[in-house]
Design an enzyme around this catalytic site. Sequence first.
Site, PDB file in Angstrom:
ATOM      1  N   ARG B   9      70.620 -45.375 -22.170  1.00  0.00           N
ATOM      2  CA  ARG B   9      69.576 -46.341 -22.457  1.00  0.00           C
ATOM      3  C   ARG B   9      68.540 -46.367 -21.349  1.00  0.00           C
ATOM      4  NH1 ARG B   9      73.624 -51.175 -24.136  1.00  0.00           N
ATOM      5  NH2 ARG B   9      74.086 -50.426 -26.249  1.00  0.00           N
ATOM      6  N   THR B  10      67.286 -46.584 -21.756  1.00  0.00           N
ATOM      7  CA  THR B  10      66.230 -46.763 -20.764  1.00  0.00           C
ATOM      8  C   THR B  10      66.289 -48.190 -20.259  1.00  0.00           C
ATOM      9  OG1 THR B  10      64.888 -45.221 -22.009  1.00  0.00           O
ATOM     10  CG2 THR B  10      63.779 -46.503 -20.335  1.00  0.00           C
ATOM     11  N   LEU B  11      66.683 -48.369 -19.014  1.00  0.00           N
ATOM     12  CA  LEU B  11      66.755 -49.713 -18.443  1.00  0.00           C
ATOM     13  C   LEU B  11      65.512 -50.015 -17.621  1.00  0.00           C
ATOM     14  CD1 LEU B  11      70.482 -49.588 -17.383  1.00  0.00           C
ATOM     15  CD2 LEU B  11      69.507 -50.706 -19.386  1.00  0.00           C
ATOM     16  N   TYR B  12      64.884 -48.974 -17.150  1.00  0.00           N
ATOM     17  CA  TYR B  12      63.597 -49.091 -16.463  1.00  0.00           C
ATOM     18  C   TYR B  12      62.923 -47.737 -16.519  1.00  0.00           C
ATOM     19  CZ  TYR B  12      66.854 -47.476 -12.853  1.00  0.00           C
ATOM     20  OH  TYR B  12      67.822 -46.802 -12.172  1.00  0.00           O
ATOM     21  N   ASN B 113      67.754 -50.176 -26.760  1.00  0.00           N
ATOM     22  CA  ASN B 113      67.451 -48.873 -26.188  1.00  0.00           C
ATOM     23  C   ASN B 113      65.961 -48.584 -26.381  1.00  0.00           C
ATOM     24  OD1 ASN B 113      68.516 -45.440 -26.854  1.00  0.00           O
ATOM     25  ND2 ASN B 113      67.631 -46.357 -25.053  1.00  0.00           N
TER      26      ASN B 113
END
Lengths: 223, 232
Positions: B9-12, B113
């Site tokens: 997942r893109t968390l930042y 996500n």
Amino acid sequence: MVKEQANWSPYDNNGGSCVAIAGADYCVIAADTRMSTGYNILTRDYSKICQLADKCVMASSGFQADVNALKKNLYAKHLIYQHQHNKQMSCPAMAQLLSNTLYYKRFFPYYSFNVLGGLDSEGKGCVFTYDAVGSYERVGYSSQGSGSTLIMPFLDNQLKSPSPLLLPAQDAVTPLSEVEAVELVKTVFASAAERDIFTGDKLEIVVLGASGIRREYMDLRKD
Amino acid sequence: MGSGADSERTLYPYVTGSSVVAIKYKDGILMAADMGGSYGSTLRYKSIERLKPIGKHTLLGASGEISDFQEILRFLDELILNDNMWDDGNSLGPKEVHNYLTRVMYNRRNKFNPLWNSLVIGGVKNGQKYLGMVNMIGINFNDNHVATGLGNHLARPILRDEWNENLTFEEGVKLLEKCMRVLLYRDRSAVNKIQIAKITEEGTTVFPPFSLKTYWEFSAFKNPAASAVGSW
């Protein structure tokens, strides 16, 4: 790398206020057209009001993307209803559907604050007010959204509706005429826009009556 | 969701693009963006194209995570290709592309996500000008002028003052240059290599990159603290 962003959130609050007032043979639904995120204004002309059925109008504030998904869901359900029953859904039926739809997502809620206004099967004005997870109540008037804390007590003071605790139950519709109700709505929004930074730009008013639907606009503070 | 998927997942964001500014003008839509790609506060890439034509009637601008934008371009390639293969003479317009992207962005936020972008969608079809935006959690709207990121703070006030429906191409480009110049002065991640693109009924043109003339000799630039005396 240093993390610059705060933890990601799937929610935002795009602000805005919604009001609905029911009368003996009409219903007034109103909302401002500002869409914000934090201290930013995204656009000054975004309608928060949608007509779900012939005699049923919803005004929603909260998280715009969720509201959009909620609307699509209700439109689709209403289309199926029309095909199955060959008629438009009544406002009280749509009210129950909206409640069920919101509760269906109880554990990942639609972050939306709605008022539903319309005419019931007897042609009487009706207003339903909600929280984000589907609790709802039929009332004579209501307000939701960022300016509701300013608007609701104002309406309470002006409309003095009979307590829902009274027995036998008393009719909750307001004694105002249609013109008076529209005037009141304009006043409460002009007032809310003074103090609530998420309410402003323009007011959209929808009036549902026996003769049909009518729209009206009024400018609000743009700062 | 399997435990392996958590790390995907893109968390930042990693490499990010800065603001996109876009306006409607007399014949269509004008869009501007610089070509920098920042890795945090490091200027990592200097020639990233963030304005792309999509199909025949649409222009897409993106700020935010560059890799996510490039993934979105792959989605759109497939979308346009599938639409073409019907060979029915119909083609997706900007409204359809905007709607599609809104669904993609909102769907990904529902899966926790997100695609870490703000997207600007502009286009012209059947004489109708179209300009809209969608962000990483699915918020979307249309307006006569839009700007992402710091552009919303610095460019939109200028646009609200100076924009009108009947801007000529030259006036529009001048207005966008004014916005980009303010961003260049005040947005630390902006670079002086800018692209402007236009889309009209005739088609899309992405103009070659250029630099803005700057003037750094303003006294407020040389001595910014002159009128802000403090203890430090």
